[in-house]
Design an enzyme around this catalytic site. Structure first.
Site, mmCIF file in Angstrom:
data_model
loop_
_atom_site.group_PDB
_atom_site.id
_atom_site.type_symbol
_atom_site.label_atom_id
_atom_site.label_comp_id
_atom_site.label_asym_id
_atom_site.label_seq_id
_atom_site.Cartn_x
_atom_site.Cartn_y
_atom_site.Cartn_z
ATOM 1 N N ASP A 37 0.814 -1.220 0.000
ATOM 2 C CA ASP A 37 0.000 0.000 0.000
ATOM 3 C C ASP A 37 0.843 1.263 0.000
ATOM 4 O O ASP A 37 0.529 2.245 -0.669
ATOM 5 C CB ASP A 37 -0.891 0.047 1.255
ATOM 6 C CG ASP A 37 -2.029 -0.934 1.135
ATOM 7 O OD1 ASP A 37 -2.106 -1.601 0.085
ATOM 8 O OD2 ASP A 37 -2.816 -1.038 2.089
ATOM 9 N N LYS A 117 -11.144 3.390 9.172
ATOM 10 C CA LYS A 117 -11.160 3.053 7.746
ATOM 11 C C LYS A 117 -10.737 1.595 7.657
ATOM 12 O O LYS A 117 -9.572 1.249 7.866
ATOM 13 C CB LYS A 117 -10.204 3.948 6.963
ATOM 14 C CG LYS A 117 -10.238 3.687 5.462
ATOM 15 C CD LYS A 117 -9.426 4.722 4.732
ATOM 16 C CE LYS A 117 -9.534 4.611 3.226
ATOM 17 N NZ LYS A 117 -9.336 3.277 2.677
ATOM 18 N N LYS A 298 -16.417 12.075 8.168
ATOM 19 C CA LYS A 298 -17.535 12.434 7.280
ATOM 20 C C LYS A 298 -18.310 13.596 7.880
ATOM 21 O O LYS A 298 -18.429 13.682 9.106
ATOM 22 C CB LYS A 298 -18.498 11.248 7.149
ATOM 23 C CG LYS A 298 -17.855 10.010 6.582
ATOM 24 C CD LYS A 298 -18.733 8.785 6.781
ATOM 25 C CE LYS A 298 -17.961 7.551 6.319
ATOM 26 N NZ LYS A 298 -18.540 6.305 6.734
ATOM 27 N N CYS A 416 19.319 -30.253 18.809
ATOM 28 C CA CYS A 416 19.268 -28.930 19.440
ATOM 29 C C CYS A 416 20.418 -28.074 18.911
ATOM 30 O O CYS A 416 21.580 -28.486 18.994
ATOM 31 C CB CYS A 416 19.379 -29.060 20.957
ATOM 32 S SG CYS A 416 19.602 -27.453 21.751
ATOM 33 N N CYS A 419 23.025 -27.361 22.058
ATOM 34 C CA CYS A 419 23.853 -28.366 22.740
ATOM 35 C C CYS A 419 23.919 -29.687 21.987
ATOM 36 O O CYS A 419 24.603 -30.604 22.414
ATOM 37 C CB CYS A 419 23.327 -28.593 24.156
ATOM 38 S SG CYS A 419 21.760 -29.457 24.199
HETATM 39 S S1 IVH Z 1 -17.340 5.780 3.477
HETATM 40 C C1 IVH Z 1 -18.328 7.499 -0.960
HETATM 41 N N1 IVH Z 1 -16.386 4.623 5.568
HETATM 42 O O1 IVH Z 1 -12.366 3.011 1.836
HETATM 43 C C2 IVH Z 1 -17.401 6.617 -0.265
HETATM 44 N N2 IVH Z 1 -15.481 4.020 3.463
HETATM 45 O O2 IVH Z 1 -10.410 4.290 0.112
HETATM 46 C C3 IVH Z 1 -17.860 6.475 1.122
HETATM 47 N N3 IVH Z 1 -13.767 2.297 3.592
HETATM 48 O O3 IVH Z 1 -14.360 3.080 -1.005
HETATM 49 C C4 IVH Z 1 -17.058 5.519 1.821
HETATM 50 N N4 IVH Z 1 -13.830 2.055 5.764
HETATM 51 O O4 IVH Z 1 -14.412 0.943 0.513
HETATM 52 C C5 IVH Z 1 -16.317 4.724 4.227
HETATM 53 N N5 IVH Z 1 -15.674 3.676 7.524
HETATM 54 C C6 IVH Z 1 -15.608 3.760 6.206
HETATM 55 C C7 IVH Z 1 -14.718 2.990 5.437
HETATM 56 C C8 IVH Z 1 -14.684 3.151 4.063
HETATM 57 C C9 IVH Z 1 -13.268 1.644 4.649
HETATM 58 C C10 IVH Z 1 -13.327 2.076 2.209
HETATM 59 C C11 IVH Z 1 -14.424 2.155 1.197
HETATM 60 C C12 IVH Z 1 -13.973 3.264 0.293
HETATM 61 C C13 IVH Z 1 -12.487 3.182 0.464
HETATM 62 C C14 IVH Z 1 -11.783 4.425 -0.012
#
Ligand code: IVH
Length: 693
Positions: A37, A117, A298, A416, A419
């Site tokens: 990643d 996330k 959000k 081992c 020893c």
């Molecule tokens: S909200 C409009 N909440 O992360 C997109 N996404 O890198 C709204 N993801 O596409 C997504 N945890 O697959 C949201 N708590 C979370 C999340 C989450 C993982 C993923 C999801 C998104 C990707 C973006």
């Protein structure tokens, strides 16, 4: 923060786009990305930097401009596109995002929802009149693949909701650590190649059809939206609901969300509160049983979301605050076999050095030979290495698709490695037939250590001298050493000899808990030794205990009990010798348990009666200060137990008190989150006042 890859010219840019597209497609498809990643993020950021400077040369394929970064679509259209998220990597970038959000919503203050996330795959689950009818992957964001065959294998996605409603639940499918271990065991057991990490395992498992076996996965819902068939009233209500209310509705309907984890989504009123929560979640990351790669923030209110709107790739009302990568791919160069103080022969992987979150990793634990076999690891393999927090790095799995055919089997020792004796391979963890005598130096140095018998002046070098001179063949021999014998050793003058003899003599008075710990009974460390000693009060009672009696000790289950009983039998001659040398075999202040038939399993009774901490479960974390400054963690735990409490190393709902010193991190965060009482070292010193000093 991730530093962007440096792209020098158009050809390098084209190559970078090609690599990123290939990696993204693999990532969204089957999860066999050749890039980890972190490398992928660096590449994409490098691409963005180059594009900002060469706006006319942007390639149509570039991951920067596409929905879901170039993934392969499917044939089931999404009713509303499944977008990706934009990332921020620092508090500054986050604050800039909140400012742009405020511009769009037209209000200074807004409400945020903050949650983990989850590191899995996005999925849309369609419910028709309460029944789970279809599972669709994200695909390219506009259409995904039907993976309804996986219904029934995804925990947290009920086949029937609590109400007969029609709607779509969106969320992430992943494997918990335990599910991942299980999946790889089953897969390699069927002759398949292991998955490199839980994310790949979830991706591969979700898409696989007609497999001879099924392995469970876990769903976390993070979105709820109406479908064309949704009742009009409900659809209207949903469109007006705050994100936090939608998530509460999802949970009420029976869908698994972050709510029941250690990192539930929370609502924050200001960007500062969000940043504080980001810190808390980051601190808890290493302990979570599932992977997270960031925090999603959000706008909570529907009106704010609507005002902010969405771009083609990502919504403008949400942002991913990325955390440093905890996984990197490197190569397994060698496996070392080390013999520990109890004779356990433990493998350790030697890695091509790799930097994860700022530290260079060269070794990783490998548990035991069976673990190597189960995971089908080979020398020369590319391996996914995981390191989070202070936890010892571990090899997650080989990256099987990067195999060249040159990899070699890992050879297990036949003798081992220390020893040359035979190896007892009867249990998962192999052990030298000489047991704790194999590495006598390590076992004696441990016994003499500060938290055990605390024999000052008996460090590893001195122990080596004593063992080499043949003066000590086991722990008990220490207590019969004579002055002349010690004086004959190199660099031993009269004063050091007298000091050492005095320290050894003092060690005879140590409480039973420390003597027991010094013996190094497998499966028992400092705190378990204290619990056993307090429970039985005398060595004789411990030795007389059968597995059933041993299980009465808090924290000893049916698996551990027989092995401790067997160890005590094995140690019998040594214990006799120690007792004969005058070593104390009782625990001050402990009262022996009542007769077996009157034994109670009420945990309150197991705790010492009386004392200022009576009945409390206490966790000590961070650096102690003030009158407690000089106390080691072990001494703090001893103090807790002397005061009638029970010490523990992890915070849970059952914890009643957390003593948080300077630099306390994840345990303080967890205590705050669970509402456990927190005190400073000074406050604690006052609580136990009379027992100090
Ligand atoms: S909200 C409009 N909440 O992360 C997109 N996404 O890198 C709204 N993801 O596409 C997504 N945890 O697959 C949201 N708590 C979370 C999340 C989450 C993982 C993923 C999801 C998104 C990707 C973006």
């Amino acid at each position: 923060m991730t530093t962007p890859a440096v792209i020098v010219d158009a050809a390098a840019y084209a190559q970078a786009v090609e690599d990123a597209v290939r990696a993204a497609a693999a990532y969204y498809d089957g999860g066999t990305s050749p890039l980890d990643d972190d490398t992928y993020d660096r590449l994409v950021r490098g691409i963005a930097v180059w594009e900002a400077e060469h706006p006319d040369g942007i390639l149509p394929d570039s991951p920067s401009g596409k929905v879901a970064g170039g993934a392969v679509g499917g044939d089931v259209p999404h009713t509303v596109p499944m977008l990706s998220l934009d990332n921020v990597f620092s508090a500054e970038e986050f604050t800039a995002w909140t400012a742009s959000l405020a511009r769009r919503t037209g209000r200074e203050s807004t409400r945020f929802s903050v949650g983990p996330k989850l590191d899995g795959l996005a999925i849309a689950a369609r419910y028709s009149e309460g029944r789970l009818s279809r599972l669709i992957t994200r695909g390219d964001g506009t259409a995904g693949e039907d993976v309804s065959h996986a219904i029934g294998t995804v925990e947290g996605l009920p086949e029937r909701l609590a109400e007969p409603v029609t709607l779509e639940v969106r969320g992430e499918v992943l494997m918990t650590s335990a599910q991942f271990e299980h999946a790889n065991e089953v897969r390699t057991g069927h002759g398949g190649q292991p998955f490199a990490n839980p994310r790949n395992a979830a991706a591969g498992t979700l898409r696989a059809r007609e497999r001879a076996y099924t392995v469970p996965m876990t769903f976390f819902g993070y979105g709820l939206l109406p479908l064309p068939g949704t009742d009009g009233d409900l659809a209207d209500r949903m469109r007006e609901m705050a994100h936090s209310d939608l998530m509460a509705l999802a949970a009420d309907l029976g869908v698994h969300t972050s709510a029941r984890t250690a990192v539930p989504d929370t609502v924050a009123g200001t960007p500062e509160e969000v940043l504080a929560r980001v810190k808390e979640i980051a601190a808890l990351r290493a302990e979570l049983p599932f992977g997270i790669d960031g925090i999603v923030v959000k706008a909570d209110l529907a009106a704010d979301r609507e005002a902010a709107g969405s771009g083609t790739r990502a919504p403008r009302w949400a942002i991913a605050y990325k955390l440093p990568a905890v996984e990197k791919i490197t190569r397994l160069l060698e496996v070392e076999w080390n013999v520990g103080r109890t004779g356990i022969i433990a493998p350790r992987g030697v890695l091509e050095p790799v930097v994860i979150d700022g530290s260079t990793i060269t070794y990783a634990t490998l548990h035991n030979p069976a673990d190597i076999t189960r995971r089908d690891l080979r020398l020369g393999d590319h391996v996914m290495v995981h390191r989070a927090g202070d936890v010892i790095p571990r090899i997650e799995a080989p990256v099987a698709h990067l195999r060249t055919g040159e990899e070699q089997p890992i050879v297990f020792p036949a003798q081992c490695p220390r020893c040359g004796s035979d190896i007892d391979t009867g249990e998962e963890r192999w052990r030298c037939a000489q047991g704790r005598n194999c590495h006598l130096v390590a076992s004696l140095a441990y016994a003499a250590g500060r938290d055990q018998l605390d024999i000052e002046g008996l460090g590893a070098t001195r122990v080596v001298q004593l063992v080499d001179a043949g003066l000590v063949t086991d722990l008990a021999d220490l207590f019969t050493l004579g002055r002349e014998q010690l004086l004959a050793l190199e660099r031993m003058g009269g004063t050091s000899t007298d000091n050492l003899l005095a320290a050894i003599s003092r060690a005879k008075e140590q409480p039973l808990s420390r003597v027991l710990c010094a013996l190094g009974v497998r499966g028992t460390g400092r705190s378990m030794s204290r619990r056993i000693a307090r429970h039985f009060a005398t060595m004789d009672r411990i030795r007389a205990a059968d597995a059933e009696a041993m299980q009465q000790v808090d924290g000893i289950g049916s698996e551990k009990a027989p092995s401790i009983v067997a160890e005590m039998a094995e140690l019998a001659p040594l214990i006799d010798k120690l007792a004969a040398a005058g070593v104390n075999m009782t625990e001050p202040g402990a009262t022996p348990p009542p007769a077996a038939d009157a034994a109670s399993d009420d945990p309150a009774e197991v705790l010492a009666a009386g004392g200022p901490l009576e009945g409390m479960a206490v966790v000590v974390t961070g650096a102690m200060t003030g009158s407690l400054e000089k106390l080691s963690r072990n001494e703090m735990n001893e103090l807790v137990e002397r005061a009638g409490g029970r010490s523990s190393s992890s915070v849970s709902r059952r914890t009643t008190l957390v003593v948080a010193g300077e630099g306390a991190g994840s345990k303080r965060a967890k205590a705050e989150q669970l509402g456990v009482r927190l005190v400073t070292p000074d406050e604690f010193a006052e609580m136990v006042g009379e027992l100090l000093g």
